[in-house]
Write an enzyme that holds these catalytic residues in place. Structure first.
Site: not given
Length: 187
Positions: A114, A157-158, A161
Site C-alpha cells: 500500500c 483494496h481501494e 480505503h
C-alpha cells in the site's frame, strides 16, 4: 502533480474513517482530483518519471490516502500479457460499490502492499475472487462491471480505503500465511 509527499501514512486518522459519498454531479475540483489521482498512478508506473519524482509504483489510489475523506478512487492496472499496451482497467470511480461477489476467495502470492504503508506486512490477504461493481465516472455516468482475480483484488483494496479498512486488517494475526483450502492463490 501528486507525489509521495501528498500521501498520508498508516496511523493517520483519516485512513480509519468511512469516507463521505460524493454528490452528483461532482464539482470541477473533485473532477480534477480524480484526474490527478489517475495521473499519479500512470506516473508511478513510468520508470523515468517515477525515478525523477521518487514515486512508488501503485495500481490504485483512494482519496482518503490524500487526507480527503471522499468516496473517490482511481485504478490503473497495466496489461499483464507481453506486448499489450492497453491497461486491464484504467478509471476514476466515484462512489464505487460492490453489489455482488463470488463465494470463492483469492489472495496474492506476494501479499499486498500500500502506498500509505512504508513497511512490508507479510501474510495472505483473502478477498473475493470475483466482484460486480457499480460506480459513476467523472461525468456522472453509471457503470457496472465484473472483475476477477487481480483487478478484483485491487478494487477491493481501494474500496477498503474508503471504508476505513487497511489491507493488513484481513491478515490472520496468529498465522499470516494460513489460508482456507478453497482460497485461490494468484501469482
Amino acid at each position: 502533480m501528486i507525489t509521495m509527499e501528498d500521501i498520508i501514512r498508516e496511523g493517520h486518522p483519516t485512513l480509519r474513517m468511512v469516507a463521505k459519498e460524493l454528490t452528483l454531479p461532482i464539482s470541477e475540483e473533485e473532477k480534477q482530483l480524480g484526474k490527478d489521482m489517475l495521473q499519479f498512478l500512470k506516473n508511478s508506473q513510468d520508470p523515468e518519471i517515477a525515478e525523477k519524482y521518487n514515486l512508488r509504483a501503485g495500481v490504485g489510489l483512494a482519496a482518503p490516502q490524500l487526507d480527503i475523506s471522499k468516496r473517490l478512487v482511481a485504478v490503473h492496472i497495466p496489461g499483464i500479457e507481453e506486448g499489450i499496451d492497453e491497461p486491464i482497467i484504467s478509471a476514476v470511480m466515484v462512489n464505487p460499490k460492490i453489489i455482488s461477489h463470488s463465494v470463492q476467495s483469492a489472495c496474492l502470492t506476494e501479499g499486498e502492499g500500500c502506498l500509505s504503508v512504508d513497511r512490508e506486512v507479510p501474510g495472505y490477504v483473502p478477498r473475493h475472487s470475483r466482484i460486480t461493481l457499480t460506480y459513476f465516472d467523472l461525468e456522472g455516468e453509471l457503470h457496472k462491471t465484473r472483475l476477477k482475480n487481480y483487478p478484483a483484488i485491487v478494487i477491493q483494496h481501494e474500496i477498503d480505503h474508503i471504508n476505513g479498512i487497511m489491507f493488513y486488517d484481513h491478515i490472520n494475526k496468529e498465522h499470516p500465511f494460513k489460508i482456507d483450502d478453497d482460497v485461490k492463490v494468484i501469482s
